[in-house]
Scaffold this motif. Structure first.
Motif, PDB file in Angstrom:
ATOM      1  N   HIS A  19       0.830  -1.208   0.000  1.00  0.00           N
ATOM      2  CA  HIS A  19       0.000   0.000   0.000  1.00  0.00           C
ATOM      3  C   HIS A  19       0.862   1.256   0.000  1.00  0.00           C
ATOM      4  O   HIS A  19       1.941   1.303   0.586  1.00  0.00           O
ATOM      5  N   VAL A  20       0.386   2.283  -0.662  1.00  0.00           N
ATOM      6  CA  VAL A  20       1.121   3.545  -0.793  1.00  0.00           C
ATOM      7  C   VAL A  20       1.361   4.219   0.567  1.00  0.00           C
ATOM      8  O   VAL A  20       2.322   4.972   0.726  1.00  0.00           O
ATOM      9  N   ALA A  21       0.550   3.937   1.566  1.00  0.00           N
ATOM     10  CA  ALA A  21       0.729   4.541   2.889  1.00  0.00           C
ATOM     11  C   ALA A  21       2.089   4.198   3.479  1.00  0.00           C
ATOM     12  O   ALA A  21       2.710   5.031   4.150  1.00  0.00           O
ATOM     13  N   TRP A  22       2.587   2.989   3.248  1.00  0.00           N
ATOM     14  CA  TRP A  22       3.906   2.606   3.773  1.00  0.00           C
ATOM     15  C   TRP A  22       4.996   3.482   3.163  1.00  0.00           C
ATOM     16  O   TRP A  22       5.933   3.875   3.846  1.00  0.00           O
ATOM     17  N   TYR A  23       4.874   3.781   1.893  1.00  0.00           N
ATOM     18  CA  TYR A  23       5.871   4.620   1.219  1.00  0.00           C
ATOM     19  C   TYR A  23       5.772   6.075   1.672  1.00  0.00           C
ATOM     20  O   TYR A  23       6.784   6.731   1.897  1.00  0.00           O
ATOM     21  N   LEU A  24       4.556   6.575   1.818  1.00  0.00           N
ATOM     22  CA  LEU A  24       4.369   7.960   2.248  1.00  0.00           C
ATOM     23  C   LEU A  24       4.914   8.203   3.646  1.00  0.00           C
ATOM     24  O   LEU A  24       5.435   9.280   3.938  1.00  0.00           O
ATOM     25  N   LEU A  25       4.780   7.220   4.516  1.00  0.00           N
ATOM     26  CA  LEU A  25       5.215   7.371   5.904  1.00  0.00           C
ATOM     27  C   LEU A  25       6.607   6.810   6.156  1.00  0.00           C
ATOM     28  O   LEU A  25       7.084   6.819   7.289  1.00  0.00           O
ATOM     29  N   ASP A  26       7.243   6.292   5.108  1.00  0.00           N
ATOM     30  CA  ASP A  26       8.587   5.724   5.210  1.00  0.00           C
ATOM     31  C   ASP A  26       8.638   4.620   6.264  1.00  0.00           C
ATOM     32  O   ASP A  26       9.499   4.612   7.147  1.00  0.00           O
ATOM     33  N   LEU A  27       7.696   3.677   6.178  1.00  0.00           N
ATOM     34  CA  LEU A  27       7.626   2.525   7.071  1.00  0.00           C
ATOM     35  C   LEU A  27       7.788   1.246   6.262  1.00  0.00           C
ATOM     36  O   LEU A  27       7.412   1.188   5.105  1.00  0.00           O
ATOM     37  N   GLN A  28       8.333   0.220   6.902  1.00  0.00           N
ATOM     38  CA  GLN A  28       8.443  -1.093   6.276  1.00  0.00           C
ATOM     39  C   GLN A  28       7.356  -1.994   6.847  1.00  0.00           C
ATOM     40  O   GLN A  28       7.236  -2.138   8.063  1.00  0.00           O
ATOM     41  N   HIS A  29       6.570  -2.618   5.983  1.00  0.00           N
ATOM     42  CA  HIS A  29       5.537  -3.543   6.436  1.00  0.00           C
ATOM     43  C   HIS A  29       6.195  -4.825   6.922  1.00  0.00           C
ATOM     44  O   HIS A  29       7.099  -5.353   6.291  1.00  0.00           O
ATOM     45  N   ASN A  30       5.763  -5.316   8.068  1.00  0.00           N
ATOM     46  CA  ASN A  30       6.297  -6.544   8.644  1.00  0.00           C
ATOM     47  C   ASN A  30       5.128  -7.433   9.039  1.00  0.00           C
ATOM     48  O   ASN A  30       4.531  -7.252  10.094  1.00  0.00           O
ATOM     49  N   ALA A  31       4.803  -8.413   8.207  1.00  0.00           N
ATOM     50  CA  ALA A  31       3.627  -9.263   8.432  1.00  0.00           C
ATOM     51  C   ALA A  31       3.754 -10.124   9.676  1.00  0.00           C
ATOM     52  O   ALA A  31       2.748 -10.579  10.219  1.00  0.00           O
ATOM     53  N   SER A  32       4.969 -10.354  10.173  1.00  0.00           N
ATOM     54  CA  SER A  32       5.135 -11.184  11.368  1.00  0.00           C
ATOM     55  C   SER A  32       4.935 -10.386  12.658  1.00  0.00           C
ATOM     56  O   SER A  32       4.865 -10.958  13.737  1.00  0.00           O
ATOM     57  N   ASP A  33       4.837  -9.077  12.571  1.00  0.00           N
ATOM     58  CA  ASP A  33       4.630  -8.211  13.738  1.00  0.00           C
ATOM     59  C   ASP A  33       3.141  -7.890  13.852  1.00  0.00           C
ATOM     60  O   ASP A  33       2.538  -7.349  12.927  1.00  0.00           O
ATOM     61  N   ALA A  34       2.555  -8.216  14.983  1.00  0.00           N
ATOM     62  CA  ALA A  34       1.108  -8.037  15.173  1.00  0.00           C
ATOM     63  C   ALA A  34       0.679  -6.578  15.034  1.00  0.00           C
ATOM     64  O   ALA A  34      -0.453  -6.298  14.649  1.00  0.00           O
ATOM     65  N   ARG A  35       1.570  -5.633  15.329  1.00  0.00           N
ATOM     66  CA  ARG A  35       1.209  -4.213  15.195  1.00  0.00           C
ATOM     67  C   ARG A  35       0.881  -3.846  13.755  1.00  0.00           C
ATOM     68  O   ARG A  35       0.155  -2.898  13.498  1.00  0.00           O
TER      69      ARG A  35
END
Length: 85
Positions: A19-35
């Motif tokens: 999703h583009v939100a990860w790029y806009l906020l400079d975050l890395q998606h981590n599917a193994s992290d419940a957050r």
């Protein structure tokens, strides 16, 4: 139907990790992290405003901008993204 991203098929796997939100906020998606994967109802949160003032302000900023409501398809993930940032 799954409408979580640009170019998503009407039915199929979620595009949330891309999703583009990860790029806009400079975050890395981590599917193994419940957050990153757990959703919650933001109307039922009890938050210490003194301790979490910065994420609350960021969530307010996201929620008050039409751009983020369109990109996120509503306000469901505003709190989660604010706390991850």
């Amino acid at each position: 139907p799954d409408f979580w991203g640009m170019g998503c098929e009407e039915f199929g796997s979620s595009a949330w990790p891309r999703h583009v939100a990860w790029y806009l906020l400079d975050l890395q998606h981590n599917a193994s992290d419940a957050r990153f994967t757990q959703e919650h109802e933001p109307g039922l949160c009890l938050i210490d405003k003194q301790r979490h003032w910065k994420p609350l302000c960021l969530a307010n900023y996201f929620a008050s901008r039409d751009f983020f409501s369109q990109v996120l398809h509503g306000y469901k993930d505003v709190f989660r993204l604010a706390w991850l940032k």
